[in-house]
Design an enzyme around this catalytic site. Structure first.
Site, PDB file in Angstrom:
ATOM      1  N   ASP A  46    -113.104 -12.709 -14.840  1.00 50.67           N
ATOM      2  CA  ASP A  46    -112.443 -11.408 -14.846  1.00 50.67           C
ATOM      3  C   ASP A  46    -110.933 -11.585 -14.643  1.00 50.67           C
ATOM      4  O   ASP A  46    -110.292 -10.879 -13.863  1.00 50.67           O
ATOM      5  CB  ASP A  46    -113.036 -10.448 -13.813  1.00 50.67           C
ATOM      6  CG  ASP A  46    -112.663  -9.005 -14.126  1.00 50.67           C
ATOM      7  OD1 ASP A  46    -112.493  -8.680 -15.311  1.00 50.67           O
ATOM      8  OD2 ASP A  46    -112.520  -8.201 -13.185  1.00 50.67           O
ATOM      9  N   LEU A  76    -105.241 -11.069 -21.417  1.00 48.21           N
ATOM     10  CA  LEU A  76    -104.330 -12.129 -21.873  1.00 48.21           C
ATOM     11  C   LEU A  76    -102.917 -11.626 -22.134  1.00 48.21           C
ATOM     12  O   LEU A  76    -102.104 -12.329 -22.718  1.00 48.21           O
ATOM     13  CB  LEU A  76    -104.913 -12.796 -23.126  1.00 48.21           C
ATOM     14  CG  LEU A  76    -106.370 -13.292 -22.967  1.00 48.21           C
ATOM     15  CD1 LEU A  76    -106.899 -13.860 -24.273  1.00 48.21           C
ATOM     16  CD2 LEU A  76    -106.471 -14.342 -21.863  1.00 48.21           C
TER      17      LEU A  76
END
Lengths: 324, 428
Positions: free
Chosen positions: B307, B65
């Site tokens: 992923d 992130l």
């Protein structure tokens, strides 16, 4: 033949009319593309006198030899070919470290385009680099792959085909060819296998220890031999590949001596091939490593012919591409 | 907190074997009733879900992130928006950040950023070893207390087997979940493509299947020896599916997930040197892909993840071997899953449970179901919309997707996180 869906989409290097606008790989080409190149090469050389015919077909065109990997021999033959066609030639040896970032790699290209380059002759250490450049150049700019990583070296394979045709005739369907050495890491071998398959060669043998053979030779249209004697038996053409020192440091081979002992092309081993077999090598040769001096300098060696024919073949490729 | 009724949707919840068209009522961030509304309930917002699928918000076991380390490129706020645009409401954040999430301070930072964003539930995964270096153990207990749901090495193998043994032993002591991607430290280390027909033909440095299975054997044996609760992340080979199946059959409590792109793509997709196809583990053979699909069907693989790895332009603007591996996957996870359902490769139940209650139960979190009383994390999906996936329209900062221009059927309509609408269709 590969015939995989999407494999090296031919559209990238062919124009709408099916003519070559780049030469990145021989994969996906048709036999007529190869024949055209070889036939046109005949016009650039007198094969009896080995004299190159200069023709100013590319007068006013600018060709940039963009070498991200050191090379003297290949770059020189390209330069001779380019000058023999009357092109303006710029040589750039780009240190790879200066172009670590993608943008600056592309910036190099964009800048050269802005300087009115018409063709890039590119050599790069990574497989797929020529495709990368072809994806990003302006529509009017041509890309010629002078070797990308382990992937392809199409002009070398074409000059090899030209050499074989000169000595063995145009019909390859009865020929057995052995490629001996480090096939795994060799862009030359990959392109040779493709051109030999396009010309319908009867048998293509890849000869070497398992550490230097590709994992899936059948997908490439060739057969592997780990036994040098069996691999050379009755072949018409023996192609030896250069053995890099790196193969020792990366634990693929114990030593150059042991390689020569097990796979080196010696006069004795050459007797297993057909009596009129020719011996080829893309150069530069390591005497006493992949080939004995007596063979390299012997009557069956056509190694220096390859170099001269290479000029004519590269002239033919460039003249063909630039005229699309 | 607003009271919401989702009206007449097809409620589909594998955890409760629920597949019924009815209303769902939300108050104070939780699901309070299914069917009839409670007597004292008045909805302040009604969402018409007629002809739509109402499922638990998706749980993604592997994402990156951007924070900490890549704030100049993207943030947790931005990437969680991308997540909910894809119907994902819970995300495990891998520890390979900069600095590495190997102390509770970093864990706390990630949690704080996620709380500020209030868009999705971010579940930090801590580093098993300090700096992911495979040398010293990280403070797993403190990090767990701060919110780490599991411990992982991300893409870094632990070279020293004694250290790995100790890390497992220590995690087992404290009953902590360990998530490991099976990668050998040396075999295929410089590889960029599956060792097979394509790597042979294109001359790409290869990654043999044994790079995965060797590491897997080592992980399974150490899990058995130490009793650690082991989850295997992003397996890619047929042989690994067999090995995990065998371990499960012997009673080892081991689970596994697969990245959605490994269920769709194969080695043949790298044949054009398209750097967007460069992933780790690599796209493998068709046989491997089929075995992974069968592994999901059979339950050997219990979770499917994105992923998610958002990358900058420069990272992919390079010749294939030099490009950075990874796919920006949050927004393609659900469409790709629904494609497998439409192609009859998975049933709807198999697909949905692999992104809802199965990952929830292996993480031990109270999410991933439409249970009354559970947090109202919900995705409402229009199953009929045909659309073209477009990398220029992604919410994620990373537009590195190989699925550009893929036609999909079925699109997230509305996403709720803890009873709030966090994604809804733009007004026409």
């Amino acid at each position: 033949m590969f015939g995989y869906p999407g494999l090296s989409s031919p559209s990238l290097q062919l124009n709408e009319a099916g003519k070559l606008k780049h030469l990145l790989t021989l994969e996906g080409l048709k036999p007529h593309h190869i024949q055209d190149i070889l036939d046109r090469a005949d016009g650039f050389i007198n094969t009896d006198t080995r004299q190159i015919h200069k023709q100013p077909l590319l007068k006013g065109k600018t060709i940039v030899n963009l070498f991200f990997e050191a090379s003297t021999r290949t770059r020189t033959t390209f330069e001779i070919a380019e000058k023999s066609l009357g092109a303006d030639v710029i040589n750039l040896n780009v240190a790879t470290s200066a172009t670590k970032k993608g943008e600056s790699l592309l910036d190099t290209i964009y800048n050269l385009e802005a300087m009115q380059a018409d063709m890039f002759v590119v050599r790069h250490a990574k497989s797929g680099a020529a495709h990368f450049f072809a994806h990003h150049v302006a529509p009017h700019v041509h890309v010629l792959n002078a070797g990308d990583g382990r992937h392809a070296h199409p002009t070398q394979a074409l000059l090899d085909a030209y050499t074989i045709r000169h000595f063995k005739g145009a019909d390859f369907s009865q020929l057995r060819v052995a490629i001996v050495g480090d096939i795994l890491h060799s862009r030359v071998a990959r392109s040779q296998i493709q051109v030999l398959n396009l010309l319908e060669t009867e048998e293509i043998r890849l000869v070497g220890p398992k550490t230097l053979l590709p994992h899936d030779a059948s997908a490439m249209g060739a057969h592997c031999f780990t036994d040098i004697e069996a691999g050379l038996k009755d072949v018409d053409v023996v192609i030896t590949l250069r053995m890099q020192n790196e193969r020792m440091s990366s634990a693929r081979l114990p030593s150059e001596q042991e390689y020569f002992e097990t796979y080196g092309i010696t006069e004795e081993r050459l007797k297993l091939a057909m009596p009129d077999a020719i011996v080829m090598h893309p150069g530069p040769i390591n005497r006493g490593v992949e080939i004995a001096s007596t063979v390299a300098d012997g009557p069956q060696s056509v190694i220096l012919d390859q170099v001269t024919f290479g000029i004519a073949v590269r002239m033919s490729v460039m003249a063909g591409i630039m005229q699309t | 907190m607003i009271a919401i009724t989702i009206q007449q949707g097809r409620l589909f919840d594998p955890a409760n074997q629920l597949d019924v068209i009815t209303d769902l009522h939300i108050n104070h961030g939780r699901i309070i009733a299914i069917g009839e509304a409670p007597a004292d309930f008045t909805a302040s917002k009604v969402i018409d879900a007629k002809d739509m699928l109402v499922i638990p918000g998706l749980i993604d076991l592997s994402t990156r992130l951007g924070e900490p380390g890549l704030e100049h490129f993207t943030t947790i706020a931005r990437e969680t928006k991308a997540a909910v645009a894809g119907g994902i409401t819970s995300l495990c954040a891998m520890p390979d950040t900069d600095p590495v999430n190997d102390t509770f301070a970093v864990t706390e930072l990630i949690q704080r950023r996620a709380r500020q964003a209030e868009t999705a539930y971010v579940l930090p995964v801590g580093a098993l070893t300090k700096g992911l270096k495979g040398e010293a153990l990280s403070e797993m207990v403190a990090m767990h207390r701060e919110g780490c749901v599991a411990f992982s090495q991300a893409n870094q193998p632990v070279v020293n087997t004694q250290t790995l043994f100790n890390a497992f032993d220590y995690a087992a002591t404290h009953k902590l979940l360990v998530m490991m991607r099976p990668i050998d430290a040396y075999l295929g280390k410089d590889g960029v493509a599956h060792r097979g027909a394509i790597s042979s033909a294109l001359g790409l440095p290869d990654i043999p299947s044994a790079a995965e299975t060797l590491a897997l054997a080592r992980l399974l044996l150490l899990a058995e020896e130490t009793g650690v609760r082991l989850h295997l992340s992003q397996i890619s080979t047929a042989r690994a599916v067999e090995m995990i199946h065998d371990a499960q059959a012997r009673g080892l409590p081991v689970t596994a997930d697969v990245a959605i792109h490994n269920l769709h793509l194969t080695e043949f997709d790298v044949a054009d040197f398209a750097s967007f196809m460069h992933v780790q583990p690599p796209l493998r053979s068709q046989r491997d892909r089929d075995a992974l699909r069968a592994g999901v069907k059979a339950g050997v693989i219990s979770a499917i993840c994105s992923d998610h790895t958002p990358l900058m332009h420069d990272d992919k603007l390079l010749p294939f071997p030099e490009s950075v591996p990874g796919i920006s996957g949050l927004e393609s996870l659900l469409p790709l899953l629904l494609a497998l359902v439409r192609e009859h490769i998975l049933t709807l139940e198999q697909a949905i449970k692999a992104v809802t209650h199965q990952p929830a139960s292996l993480l031990g979190i109270n999410r991933g179901s439409l249970q009354v009383g559970a947090p109202a994390d919900i995705a409402i999906v229009d199953l009929e919309t045909d659309w073209l996936f477009n990398r220029r329209q992604l919410m994620s900062a990373g537009d590195n997707t190989p699925f550009h221009k893929w036609p999909f059927t079925g699109k997230v309509h509305t996403t709720l996180f803890q009873g709030r609408v966090v994604h809804q269709p733009k007004l026409a």
